[in-house]
Design a protein around this motif. Structure first.
Motif, short mmCIF file in Angstrom:
data_model
loop_
_atom_site.label_atom_id
_atom_site.label_comp_id
_atom_site.label_asym_id
_atom_site.label_seq_id
_atom_site.Cartn_x
_atom_site.Cartn_y
_atom_site.Cartn_z
N GLU A 26 0.83 -1.20 0.00
CA GLU A 26 0.00 0.00 0.00
C GLU A 26 0.87 1.26 0.00
N THR A 27 0.61 2.18 -0.92
CA THR A 27 1.36 3.43 -0.99
C THR A 27 0.49 4.56 -0.50
N ARG A 28 1.06 5.42 0.35
CA ARG A 28 0.30 6.52 0.93
C ARG A 28 0.99 7.84 0.64
N SER A 29 0.18 8.87 0.52
CA SER A 29 0.68 10.23 0.48
C SER A 29 0.20 10.89 1.75
N SER A 30 1.09 11.33 2.61
CA SER A 30 0.69 11.86 3.91
C SER A 30 1.66 12.93 4.36
N GLY A 31 1.26 13.62 5.45
CA GLY A 31 2.15 14.60 6.04
C GLY A 31 3.42 13.98 6.56
N VAL A 32 3.31 12.78 7.13
CA VAL A 32 4.50 12.10 7.63
C VAL A 32 5.44 11.78 6.48
N ARG A 38 11.30 15.45 2.98
CA ARG A 38 11.95 16.75 3.17
C ARG A 38 13.21 16.60 4.01
N LEU A 39 13.16 15.73 5.02
CA LEU A 39 14.35 15.49 5.84
C LEU A 39 15.52 15.02 4.99
N LEU A 40 15.27 14.07 4.09
CA LEU A 40 16.36 13.57 3.24
C LEU A 40 16.83 14.64 2.27
N SER A 41 15.90 15.41 1.75
CA SER A 41 16.27 16.48 0.83
C SER A 41 17.13 17.54 1.50
N ARG A 340 15.73 8.66 16.74
CA ARG A 340 15.13 9.58 17.70
C ARG A 340 13.69 9.16 17.95
N ASP A 341 13.25 9.28 19.21
CA ASP A 341 11.93 8.79 19.57
C ASP A 341 11.37 9.55 20.76
N LEU A 342 10.07 9.79 20.75
CA LEU A 342 9.40 10.48 21.85
C LEU A 342 7.97 9.98 21.98
N ILE A 343 7.46 9.99 23.21
CA ILE A 343 6.07 9.64 23.48
C ILE A 343 5.47 10.70 24.39
N THR A 344 4.22 11.07 24.16
CA THR A 344 3.54 12.07 24.97
C THR A 344 2.70 11.38 26.05
N ALA A 359 27.91 13.74 10.64
CA ALA A 359 29.01 14.34 11.38
C ALA A 359 28.73 15.78 11.75
N ASP A 360 27.51 16.27 11.51
CA ASP A 360 27.21 17.66 11.81
C ASP A 360 25.96 17.75 12.68
N LEU A 361 25.93 18.74 13.57
CA LEU A 361 24.82 18.91 14.50
C LEU A 361 23.56 19.39 13.81
N GLU A 362 23.70 20.06 12.66
CA GLU A 362 22.52 20.53 11.94
C GLU A 362 21.64 19.37 11.49
N THR A 363 22.28 18.28 11.06
CA THR A 363 21.51 17.10 10.64
C THR A 363 20.82 16.46 11.84
N VAL A 364 21.50 16.38 12.97
CA VAL A 364 20.89 15.85 14.19
C VAL A 364 19.66 16.66 14.55
N ALA A 365 19.79 17.98 14.49
CA ALA A 365 18.66 18.86 14.80
C ALA A 365 17.50 18.65 13.83
N ALA A 366 17.81 18.39 12.57
CA ALA A 366 16.76 18.16 11.58
C ALA A 366 15.98 16.88 11.87
N VAL A 367 16.68 15.83 12.34
CA VAL A 367 15.99 14.59 12.72
C VAL A 367 15.09 14.85 13.92
N ASN A 368 15.60 15.60 14.90
CA ASN A 368 14.78 15.93 16.07
C ASN A 368 13.54 16.73 15.68
N ARG A 369 13.69 17.67 14.76
CA ARG A 369 12.55 18.47 14.33
C ARG A 369 11.49 17.60 13.63
N THR A 370 11.96 16.59 12.93
CA THR A 370 11.02 15.69 12.25
C THR A 370 10.15 14.96 13.27
#
Length: 378
Positions: A26-32, A38-41, A340-344, A359-370
């Motif tokens: 099954e293929t989906r188009s979603s916000g996730v 966008r993260l990979l881009s 990275r993982d979080l639960i509310t 090797a850069d903190l900007e990429t780490v921050a981008a994963v966290n933002r995702t």
């Protein structure tokens, strides 16, 4: 990053799919899905897997990118990855279960259980408590010298088997960072000691303790403790990559010996299983209410995960998301993978695994933002 653009693909699967089931189509188009692409881009990361439980209780897995650089092979949504320091949540849970059983005291010294083991360069187990190990407030140095002695790179130690006591010896050769209990500083050494402590108290290997006390009761069929010397990943998995400096090409780091992490970072799992662990933990399936409350109560953790606002409890970190909701989890980095993982509190959770260690903190921050974006929009 120099890996270049990679193809993106999306598959959404129900939470109950297991590795031996037919591959879903099954293929989906979603916000996730859009957020993963966008993260990979934005970062040049080769691939990503996200499993999300939304506010309506639906759990789905999404993938983007390629399973192997240089190919258009899609990532299997059932893929396993190395979850690295997320292992600390499992180790902490085992230790807290021993506390609940009256076999370990949170405010007893490390020396109570491992007499004479922690000595040298002002490090002293008589002055460090179990609680301080769990909360990263012991002042013990990390065992970085092992990497330095091996040539100064993470790639240089990928295939080296290390005994837990070797990790501890390397750490104790360095002077303590601060007096125990006075500050917070992340150190893998704390969790190696907790693994040794759990083994000493129970007389059983820490991998067995995690398996019998957590993995089996929660039915985490895709989570396992690698055997001694095991360098591959069982079952479906993407290739994992490593770069030592921003802009350098990716090195394939899929095969490695995870003993450098041991009780601080050895487990293999899936994003779905990791989310189910958080769900079981926060739902009270593993710990009594009072100990779970202590586990969730954190102290300021400056520089944890390269971002402000984090608090660190007893093996469990927390932060307030952009939508104003508090969430708990941990995260893990190892050659080849970052997770990275979080639960509310209301039960929404998201786990995002990327198939490279940047090797850069900007990429780490981008994963966290995702992770933040996915939870807040679910």
């Amino acid at each position: 990053m120099t890996a270049g653009p990679v193809p993106a693909s999306a598959v959404a699967v129900q939470d109950s799919v297991r590795p031996d089931a037919p591959a879903p189509t099954e293929t989906r188009s979603s916000g996730v899905q859009s957020r993963l692409e966008r993260l990979l881009s934005e970062t040049g990361l080769p691939g990503a897997i996200a499993t999300v439980k939304d506010g309506e209780g639906r759990t789905r897995t999404y993938v983007a990118g390629t399973a192997q650089i240089g190919t258009d092979r899609a990532i299997d949504p059932r893929s396993r990855v190395r979850i690295a320091s997320n292992t600390k949540m499992f180790t902490a849970t085992v230790v807290l279960q021993l506390v609940a059983e009256g076999r370990v005291g949170l405010d007893r010294s490390v020396d109570t259980y491992l007499p004479g083991l922690v000595r040298g360069s002002s490090n002293d187990g008589r002055r460090i408590t179990v609680r301080q190990l769990l909360q990263q407030r012991s002042g013990l140095p990390d065992y970085d010298s092992l990497v330095i002695d091996a040539g100064g790179s993470l790639d240089a130690v990928r295939h080296t088997y290390v005994e837990p006591h070797e990790l501890l010896t390397a750490a104790l050769a360095e002077r303590r960072h601060f007096r125990p209990g006075t500050r917070w500083a992340y150190s893998n050494t704390n969790y190696v000691l907790l693994g040794l402590l759990a083994q000493k108290v129970t007389g059983r290997p820490v991998g067995e303790l995690i398996t019998r006390r957590i993995i089996e009761p929660l039915g985490l069929a895709d989570t396992y403790w690698p055997e001694v010397g095991e360098q591959g990943i069982r079952g479906p998995h993407p290739h994992g990559y490593l770069t030592e400096a921003p802009g350098d090409p990716w090195t394939d780091a899929t095969r490695l010996d995870p003993s450098l992490g041991w009780a601080a970072g050895q487990l293999v799992s899936t994003p779905g299983d990791l989310g189910r662990f958080l769900q079981g933990l926060m739902g009270g399936e593993l710990l009594p209410v009072d100990l779970l409350a202590q586990m969730r109560t954190g102290v300021r953790a400056p520089h944890f995960d390269a971002e402000p606002g984090w608090r660190y409890g007893l093996g469990l970190a927390s932060r307030t998301l952009s939508c104003g909701v508090r969430a708990w989890g941990h995260g893990g980095d190892i050659q080849g993978f970052e997770t990275r993982d979080l639960i509310t509190r209301d039960g929404r959770w998201a786990t995002v695994a990327v198939t490279a260690l940047p090797a850069d903190l900007e990429t780490v921050a981008a994963v966290n933002r995702t992770v933040d974006d996915v939870i807040c929009s679910s």
